[in-house]
Design an enzyme around this catalytic site. Structure first.
Site, PDB file in Angstrom:
ATOM      1  N   HIS A   1     -15.565  -4.759   5.135  1.00 48.14           N
ATOM      2  CA  HIS A   1     -15.129  -3.377   5.353  1.00 48.14           C
ATOM      3  C   HIS A   1     -16.160  -2.727   6.271  1.00 48.14           C
ATOM      4  O   HIS A   1     -17.282  -2.468   5.860  1.00 48.14           O
ATOM      5  CB  HIS A   1     -15.046  -2.661   4.003  1.00 48.14           C
ATOM      6  CG  HIS A   1     -14.694  -1.214   4.087  1.00 48.14           C
ATOM      7  ND1 HIS A   1     -13.709  -0.639   3.326  1.00 48.14           N
ATOM      8  CD2 HIS A   1     -15.203  -0.218   4.840  1.00 48.14           C
ATOM      9  CE1 HIS A   1     -13.623   0.636   3.620  1.00 48.14           C
ATOM     10  NE2 HIS A   1     -14.529   0.916   4.529  1.00 48.14           N
TER      11      HIS A   1
ATOM     12  N   GLU B   1      -7.784   2.849   8.130  1.00 46.30           N
ATOM     13  CA  GLU B   1      -7.463   4.265   7.998  1.00 46.30           C
ATOM     14  C   GLU B   1      -8.589   5.103   8.568  1.00 46.30           C
ATOM     15  O   GLU B   1      -9.656   4.581   8.886  1.00 46.30           O
ATOM     16  CB  GLU B   1      -7.198   4.651   6.537  1.00 46.30           C
ATOM     17  CG  GLU B   1      -8.306   4.327   5.580  1.00 46.30           C
ATOM     18  CD  GLU B   1      -7.885   4.518   4.109  1.00 46.30           C
ATOM     19  OE1 GLU B   1      -8.347   5.483   3.521  1.00 46.30           O
ATOM     20  OE2 GLU B   1      -7.112   3.706   3.573  1.00 46.30           O
TER      21      GLU B   1
ATOM     22  N   ARG C   1     -13.471  13.538   7.080  1.00 47.96           N
ATOM     23  CA  ARG C   1     -14.462  14.342   6.348  1.00 47.96           C
ATOM     24  C   ARG C   1     -15.851  13.742   6.557  1.00 47.96           C
ATOM     25  O   ARG C   1     -15.980  12.657   7.124  1.00 47.96           O
ATOM     26  CB  ARG C   1     -14.136  14.271   4.855  1.00 47.96           C
ATOM     27  CG  ARG C   1     -14.145  12.822   4.371  1.00 47.96           C
ATOM     28  CD  ARG C   1     -14.181  12.653   2.868  1.00 47.96           C
ATOM     29  NE  ARG C   1     -14.456  11.269   2.523  1.00 47.96           N
ATOM     30  CZ  ARG C   1     -13.559  10.310   2.387  1.00 47.96           C
ATOM     31  NH1 ARG C   1     -12.284  10.563   2.572  1.00 47.96           N
ATOM     32  NH2 ARG C   1     -13.921   9.078   2.092  1.00 47.96           N
TER      33      ARG C   1
ATOM     34  N   GLY D   1      -8.035   4.611   0.614  1.00 48.22           N
ATOM     35  CA  GLY D   1      -9.186   4.279  -0.209  1.00 48.22           C
ATOM     36  C   GLY D   1      -8.874   3.269  -1.302  1.00 48.22           C
ATOM     37  O   GLY D   1      -9.595   3.164  -2.274  1.00 48.22           O
TER      38      GLY D   1
ATOM     39  N   GLU E   1       1.446  -5.091   4.226  1.00 46.98           N
ATOM     40  CA  GLU E   1       0.578  -5.695   5.240  1.00 46.98           C
ATOM     41  C   GLU E   1       0.280  -7.128   4.837  1.00 46.98           C
ATOM     42  O   GLU E   1       0.308  -7.459   3.650  1.00 46.98           O
ATOM     43  CB  GLU E   1      -0.778  -4.962   5.297  1.00 46.98           C
ATOM     44  CG  GLU E   1      -0.772  -3.639   6.015  1.00 46.98           C
ATOM     45  CD  GLU E   1      -2.167  -2.977   6.019  1.00 46.98           C
ATOM     46  OE1 GLU E   1      -3.104  -3.517   5.415  1.00 46.98           O
ATOM     47  OE2 GLU E   1      -2.272  -1.916   6.640  1.00 46.98           O
TER      48      GLU E   1
ATOM     49  N   GLU F   1     -12.082   3.355   9.654  1.00 50.44           N
ATOM     50  CA  GLU F   1     -12.299   2.147   8.852  1.00 50.44           C
ATOM     51  C   GLU F   1     -11.573   0.953   9.451  1.00 50.44           C
ATOM     52  O   GLU F   1     -10.415   1.066   9.851  1.00 50.44           O
ATOM     53  CB  GLU F   1     -11.743   2.337   7.431  1.00 50.44           C
ATOM     54  CG  GLU F   1     -12.454   3.364   6.602  1.00 50.44           C
ATOM     55  CD  GLU F   1     -11.937   3.387   5.161  1.00 50.44           C
ATOM     56  OE1 GLU F   1     -12.402   4.238   4.400  1.00 50.44           O
ATOM     57  OE2 GLU F   1     -11.062   2.563   4.807  1.00 50.44           O
TER      58      GLU F   1
ATOM     59  N   ASN G   1     -10.968   8.522   7.777  1.00 49.64           N
ATOM     60  CA  ASN G   1     -11.380   9.545   6.821  1.00 49.64           C
ATOM     61  C   ASN G   1     -11.801  10.773   7.606  1.00 49.64           C
ATOM     62  O   ASN G   1     -12.695  10.706   8.438  1.00 49.64           O
ATOM     63  CB  ASN G   1     -12.529   9.045   5.959  1.00 49.64           C
ATOM     64  CG  ASN G   1     -12.132   7.810   5.182  1.00 49.64           C
ATOM     65  OD1 ASN G   1     -11.041   7.735   4.627  1.00 49.64           O
ATOM     66  ND2 ASN G   1     -12.992   6.807   5.174  1.00 49.64           N
TER      67      ASN G   1
ATOM     68  N   LYS H   1       0.844  -1.203   0.000  1.00 50.93           N
ATOM     69  CA  LYS H   1       0.000   0.000   0.000  1.00 50.93           C
ATOM     70  C   LYS H   1       0.876   1.249   0.000  1.00 50.93           C
ATOM     71  O   LYS H   1       1.959   1.236   0.574  1.00 50.93           O
ATOM     72  CB  LYS H   1      -0.915   0.022   1.231  1.00 50.93           C
ATOM     73  CG  LYS H   1      -1.919  -1.118   1.291  1.00 50.93           C
ATOM     74  CD  LYS H   1      -2.858  -0.978   2.473  1.00 50.93           C
ATOM     75  CE  LYS H   1      -3.878  -2.124   2.456  1.00 50.93           C
ATOM     76  NZ  LYS H   1      -4.900  -1.972   3.519  1.00 50.93           N
TER      77      LYS H   1
ATOM     78  N   VAL I   1     -19.779  10.137   1.789  1.00 47.87           N
ATOM     79  CA  VAL I   1     -20.926   9.954   0.896  1.00 47.87           C
ATOM     80  C   VAL I   1     -22.048   9.215   1.641  1.00 47.87           C
ATOM     81  O   VAL I   1     -23.210   9.619   1.596  1.00 47.87           O
ATOM     82  CB  VAL I   1     -20.508   9.132  -0.355  1.00 47.87           C
ATOM     83  CG1 VAL I   1     -21.718   8.774  -1.195  1.00 47.87           C
ATOM     84  CG2 VAL I   1     -19.472   9.879  -1.181  1.00 47.87           C
TER      85      VAL I   1
HETATM   86  C1  MV4 Z   1      -6.941  -4.750   2.526  1.00 44.19           C
HETATM   87  C2  MV4 Z   1      -7.487  -5.976   2.083  1.00 44.19           C
HETATM   88  C3  MV4 Z   1      -6.923  -7.133   2.544  1.00 44.19           C
HETATM   89  N1  MV4 Z   1      -5.851  -7.099   3.387  1.00 44.19           N
HETATM   90  N2  MV4 Z   1      -5.867  -4.762   3.361  1.00 44.19           N
HETATM   91  C4  MV4 Z   1      -8.395  -1.086   1.567  1.00 44.19           C
HETATM   92  C5  MV4 Z   1      -9.150   0.029   0.996  1.00 44.19           C
HETATM   93  C6  MV4 Z   1     -10.450  -0.528   0.604  1.00 44.19           C
HETATM   94  N3  MV4 Z   1     -11.036   0.180  -0.477  1.00 44.19           N
HETATM   95  C7  MV4 Z   1     -10.119  -1.956   0.273  1.00 44.19           C
HETATM   96  N4  MV4 Z   1      -9.005  -2.290   1.037  1.00 44.19           N
HETATM   97  C8  MV4 Z   1      -8.538  -3.527   1.327  1.00 44.19           C
HETATM   98  N5  MV4 Z   1      -7.454  -3.565   2.152  1.00 44.19           N
HETATM   99  C9  MV4 Z   1      -5.351  -5.925   3.750  1.00 44.19           C
HETATM  100  N6  MV4 Z   1      -4.275  -5.930   4.563  1.00 44.19           N
HETATM  101  C10 MV4 Z   1      -8.585  -5.933   1.219  1.00 44.19           C
HETATM  102  C11 MV4 Z   1      -9.112  -4.716   0.833  1.00 44.19           C
HETATM  103  C12 MV4 Z   1     -10.223  -4.775  -0.082  1.00 44.19           C
HETATM  104  C13 MV4 Z   1     -11.546  -4.875   0.377  1.00 44.19           C
HETATM  105  C14 MV4 Z   1     -11.864  -4.914   1.728  1.00 44.19           C
HETATM  106  C15 MV4 Z   1     -13.170  -5.028   2.165  1.00 44.19           C
HETATM  107  C16 MV4 Z   1     -14.207  -5.120   1.237  1.00 44.19           C
HETATM  108  C17 MV4 Z   1     -13.949  -5.065  -0.096  1.00 44.19           C
HETATM  109  C18 MV4 Z   1     -12.610  -4.943  -0.554  1.00 44.19           C
HETATM  110  C19 MV4 Z   1     -12.347  -4.905  -1.929  1.00 44.19           C
HETATM  111  C20 MV4 Z   1     -11.047  -4.815  -2.356  1.00 44.19           C
HETATM  112  C21 MV4 Z   1      -9.991  -4.744  -1.442  1.00 44.19           C
END
Ligand code: MV4
Length: 467
Positions: free
Chosen positions: A208, A288, A292, A164, A200, A275, A290, A158, A295
């Site tokens: 999420h 992370e 602000r 994001g 990571e 998040e 945010n 990352k 949406v």
């Molecule tokens: C991750 C991950 C798996 N492992 N980090 C970060 C920002 C967000 N837009 C998606 N992110 C992710 N970070 C680690 N260490 C998987 C994602 C991820 C994701 C996470 C939850 C729901 C949908 C996702 C779709 C793509 C990537």
């Protein structure tokens, strides 16, 4: 309370902020680009100032023009909305030096959460769980290989200045890691002017989950529970819900306490979001913050009854939170939001700008639409493609889904292409119904949907009969 606020944004969020101001008896100033003359925010505000040409770089990101507009109209505060300058610490500083109250957190808080790697380190120090990985920027490939070996593959690279999901790369083995590291560093440098990347452990099939925080300048801080934003496509959220079907009260308490702890670590004031990733064993990790309004704030408003934008304004003017005790925050029913974007799901979600000839907005019990579109409105190619948010609030998840389905059936936006058809598909998907969504969920739903569309083109009679 402020007497006049400048709204430094466009589209539905500009409308949302103007609506809050009107109800609070605060006058508003809209700013707009030359292409946005016919946008509703321009007409609904008490005053409007043109700040430049259509491209964002010349208008909604044009700091001198926005500050000039604020000075000319003599506002006492500015609301940045989301996107554009909302998380620009430098801009928040300039506002402050001009005696214009920035309706958001301090420049220091924005800055400390803007560096995702530094935020990670802050969380580690105070005992908020983070995903196993590096503490500092990766120096070279040997260091990357050593760390990946320790935390085991798959890993994810990352960008420190990312966030994001921008500039992320998943690696399943050593060969991929070495090549991904080089491209990730290069991309981060071109995109953010900062080549720092970190590694990571890659969490497979995570949810999420994000917590809405509200904090005033008197030290009061609460969370408004969580939103589930697992349904994303290429890191763009498509559908969000509150509360999360994957979080029970025990976990909600634990995660909520950690979210508050995280925000307190940077002396956070105003509205913000923490998040987390939630894995399939119930473990959660800080991702992370945010700094602000987001949406998807509306679904939290529906289930808590708290007007987050009004709270932001009250907080910025020095007032105390409306509800200061965590256990007094209501959580009533279930809300789901569909983002309506001018994109063509049948063509890899390509933008679909153009004039809306026919527009019918849904309504009725349990429905909220936040949109700046109308019949005759032209969706512009210069800005993001979101033309509105359809939200439903029911007594429970199933009722929210039913309301949303009938509202999507009422929603007519023609002839431009929108994400409405894919939302209908998501809502009838059995995995979604059982709350078993995961990271690649949209890819899977899209595959099935494409097949269905193709079948309808090739043999329409046959598909019609099957129904
Ligand atoms: C991750 C991950 C798996 N492992 N980090 C970060 C920002 C967000 N837009 C998606 N992110 C992710 N970070 C680690 N260490 C998987 C994602 C991820 C994701 C996470 C939850 C729901 C949908 C996702 C779709 C793509 C990537």
């Amino acid at each position: 309370m402020f007497s006049k606020i400048l709204v430094a944004n466009r589209g539905e969020i500009a409308l949302r902020i103007i609506r809050a101001c009107k109800e609070m008896g605060v006058r508003t100033v809209a700013v707009y680009s030359a292409a946005d003359q016919n946008s509703p925010h321009v007409h609904l505000a008490d005053e409007a100032v043109c700040i430049g040409a259509a491209p964002s770089s010349q208008s909604y990101l044009n700091i001198p023009a926005i500050i000039s507009a604020a000075e000319i109209t003599d506002v006492d505060a500015l609301h940045p909305g989301y996107g554009f300058l909302a998380e620009n610490a430098h801009f928040a500083e300039i506002c402050e030096s001009c005696q214009i109250k920035f309706i958001g957190p301090s420049p220091a808080a924005i800055r400390s959460m803007g560096d995702k790697m530094a935020a990670r380190e802050t969380m580690r120090k105070i005992g908020v769980p983070i995903v196993p990985g590096t503490q500092e920027a990766i120096r070279d490939k040997d260091e990357a290989l050593r760390i990946a070996k320790k935390i085991k593959y798959p890993v994810i690279i990352k960008a420190a200045a990312g966030g994001g999901g921008r500039g992320m790369r998943v690696c399943h083995n050593e060969v991929r890691l070495v090549s991904a590291l080089m491209t990730a560093q290069h991309e981060a440098d071109t995109a953010f002017g900062n080549s720092a990347v970190y590694i990571e452990k890659y969490i497979e099939k995570p949810k999420h989950i994000e917590f809405q925080i509200l904090a005033d300048s008197h030290g009061n801080m609460v969370h408004l529970y969580e939103r589930d934003c697992t349904i994303q496509r290429r890191h763009q959220k498509l559908l969000e819900e509150a509360p999360s079907p994957s979080v029970d009260w025990k976990l909600r308490k634990k995660m909520g306490d950690m979210a508050i702890k995280a925000a307190r670590a940077v002396n956070y004031v105003n509205a913000g979001t923490i998040e987390f990733l939630l894995d399939d064993t119930g473990k959660f990790y800080f991702l992370e913050m945010n700094t602000r309004i987001q949406v998807e704030h509306g679904i939290t408003e529906l289930v808590t009854g708290v007007d987050i934008v009004k709270e932001q304004i009250r907080i910025a003017s020095g007032e105390k939170l409306g509800i200061r005790k965590q256990d007094k925050i209501p959580l009533r029913g279930h809300a789901i939001e569909c983002r309506i974007n001018a994109e063509d799901p049948a063509n890899d979600f390509a933008p679909s700008p153009g004039r809306i000839e026919r527009y019918n907005m849904p309504g009725g019990p349990g429905v909220r639409v936040d949109s700046h579109a109308y019949a005759g409105y032209t969706v512009l190619p210069y800005y993001d493609s979101m033309i509105g948010k359809l939200m439903a609030h029911g007594r429970n998840r199933n009722e929210a889904i039913s309301i949303l389905q009938r509202a999507l059936d009422e929603f007519i936006i023609e002839p431009i292409k929108t994400t409405i058809p894919i939302h209908k598909e998501i809502l009838r998907n059995p995995l979604f119904r059982r709350s078993q969504m995961y990271t690649d969920f949209i890819q899977a739903v899209m595959g099935e949907w494409m097949d269905k569309m193709a079948a309808e083109r090739v043999m329409p009679q046959l598909v019609a009969k099957e129904r």
